[in-house]
Design an enzyme around this catalytic site. Structure first.
Site, PDB file in Angstrom:
ATOM      1  N   CYS A 113       0.818  -1.229   0.000  1.00 16.00           N
ATOM      2  CA  CYS A 113       0.000   0.000   0.000  1.00 16.00           C
ATOM      3  C   CYS A 113       0.847   1.273   0.000  1.00 16.00           C
ATOM      4  O   CYS A 113       0.346   2.348  -0.324  1.00 16.00           O
ATOM      5  CB  CYS A 113      -0.931   0.004   1.198  1.00 16.00           C
ATOM      6  SG  CYS A 113      -1.944  -1.463   1.258  1.00 16.00           S
ATOM      7  N   HIS A 253      -3.495   6.956   2.403  1.00 19.76           N
ATOM      8  CA  HIS A 253      -3.869   5.652   1.842  1.00 19.76           C
ATOM      9  C   HIS A 253      -5.238   5.297   2.413  1.00 19.76           C
ATOM     10  O   HIS A 253      -5.494   5.462   3.612  1.00 19.76           O
ATOM     11  CB  HIS A 253      -2.822   4.611   2.224  1.00 19.76           C
ATOM     12  CG  HIS A 253      -3.282   3.208   1.985  1.00 19.76           C
ATOM     13  ND1 HIS A 253      -3.803   2.804   0.771  1.00 19.76           N
ATOM     14  CD2 HIS A 253      -3.338   2.116   2.802  1.00 19.76           C
ATOM     15  CE1 HIS A 253      -4.148   1.528   0.857  1.00 19.76           C
ATOM     16  NE2 HIS A 253      -3.881   1.089   2.074  1.00 19.76           N
ATOM     17  N   ASN A 283     -10.168  -0.403  -0.256  1.00 17.33           N
ATOM     18  CA  ASN A 283      -8.712  -0.335  -0.204  1.00 17.33           C
ATOM     19  C   ASN A 283      -8.147  -0.852  -1.530  1.00 17.33           C
ATOM     20  O   ASN A 283      -8.266  -2.036  -1.824  1.00 17.33           O
ATOM     21  CB  ASN A 283      -8.225  -1.182   0.978  1.00 17.33           C
ATOM     22  CG  ASN A 283      -6.715  -1.164   1.154  1.00 17.33           C
ATOM     23  OD1 ASN A 283      -5.971  -0.746   0.267  1.00 17.33           O
ATOM     24  ND2 ASN A 283      -6.258  -1.636   2.302  1.00 17.33           N
TER      25      ASN A 283
END
Ligand code: UT7
Length: 326
Positions: A113, A253, A283
């Site tokens: 990520c 993020h 996500n």
């Protein structure tokens, strides 16, 4: 001094929407649980024939258009992804070919990520060293391919998408001020895909025991993420003499709204100065920051001269932040 400046952004989200209500039919979960614990309402799922380079291509074309550049102007392409088209060659090479970016070198980065900020860090360093002057960085993920649709602890979290940014050499006061990247490999087992690499190559057994899917110890990851991100963002601002009041937008993020609001609270900045779109996209790992950044630019939430802070935390473990004067 030469440094890098983002001169164009782009993004692409596949059209297929998967809602929490549909997930209720697939695993033992509820819309309420998913919204309360994560903030996610729906996510996008790529078409069967779309791989990371295909969706990255659409985002890249938009970013190039916004920068007013042609593919042949690009010196280097860096793709951040944990869902490459194939183990070999890199997704960046597929993208280079599809774009017709004949003058560009190309390679991938895997920092989960945090991948987009890692890519930004590498690109900024190349530009500061005057090796390259025009670099395309892309975060592109088809996480639906490594999602275990029988595991409610992970399948409700993830989505597909791509975002891109063009970085160019700049001598003005605008651009990337500082990028910091970090890792702690001792905690690799909080978030990983066990099989398909050289440790456990694909076999009937690895497929049968679902070892090609992403595994996460969510609650432990959550706790480390909150602790780590709080320090990360405070340090980044302090080191650069920027106060939280100076910050126009935090672009985090998009993993969990509780992690994001804890970070914003620690900085003392209201949620109106935080870019949030995980309710719509979930996500998307390395793609989440460039998607959010592009949305912020296109909706007028970022203006020339603004201070922007990017931050991410993910598998590896890895974490990273970037301070930008737009
Ligand atoms: O992307 C970069 C890295 N990733 C992250 O930063 C993600 C970090 N982690 C998280 O966002 C959160 O930990 C989750 C959203 C994954 C989970 O939230 P949590 O508050 O940490 O829940 P938990 O894992 O402690 O689980 C609480 C309960 C458990 O049941 P029991 O043991 O209390 O009976 C789980 O089995 O919730 C259960 N549960 C679910 N229930 C309904 C777990 N997943 C689900 C689900 N639906 N989808």
């Amino acid at each position: 001094m030469v440094h890098s400046r983002i001169t164009g952004t782009g993004s692409y989200l596949p059209g297929r929407v998967l809602t929490n209500y549909e997930l209720e039919q697939m695993v033992d979960t509820t819309d309420e649980w998913i919204r309360d614990r994560t903030g996610i309402r729906e996510r996008r799922i790529a078409e069967r024939e779309q791989a990371a380079s295909d969706i990255g291509l659409i985002a890249s074309k938009e970013a190039l258009k916004a920068a007013g550049l042609k593919p042949r102007d690009i010196d280097l392409i860096i793709v951040a992804t944990v869902t490459p088209d194939m183990p070999l060659p890199s997704t960046a090479c597929f993208l280079q070919d599809k774009l017709g970016a004949k003058n560009a070198a190309a390679f991938d980065i895997n920092a989960a990520c945090s991948g987009f900020i890692y890519a930004l860090s590498v690109a900024d360093a190349y530009i500061r060293a005057k090796v390259y002057s025009r670099i395309l960085i892309v975060g592109s993920e088809v996480l639906s391919r490594i999602t275990d649709w029988k595991d409610r602890t992970t399948c409700v979290l993830l989505g597909d998408g791509a975002g891109a940014a063009v970085l160019e050499a700049d001598r003005s006061k605008r651009g990337v001020i500082s990028v910091k990247i970090h890792a702690d490999g001792s905690k690799w087992d909080l978030l990983y895909v066990p099989a398909g690499g050289s440790r456990q190559p694909a076999s009937e057994e690895t497929v049968g025991t679902r070892l090609h899917y992403l595994k996460m110890r969510g609650n432990e990851t959550f706790k480390v993420a909150v602790r780590t991100l709080e320090k990360l963002v405070v340090d980044m601002l302090e080191e650069n003499g920027i106060t939280p009041d100076d910050l126009s937008l935090l672009v985090p993020h998009q993993a969990n709204h509780r992690i994001i609001s804890a970070t914003a609270k620690r900085l003392g900045i209201g949620m109106e100065r935080v870019m949030l779109n995980l309710d719509r996209y979930g996500n998307t790992s390395a793609a989440s920051i460039p998607i959010a950044l592009d949305e912020a630019v296109r909706t007028g939430r970022i203006k020339e001269g603004d201070y922007i802070l990017l931050e991410a935390f993910g598998g590896g473990l890895t974490w990273a932040s970037a301070l930008i004067r737009w």
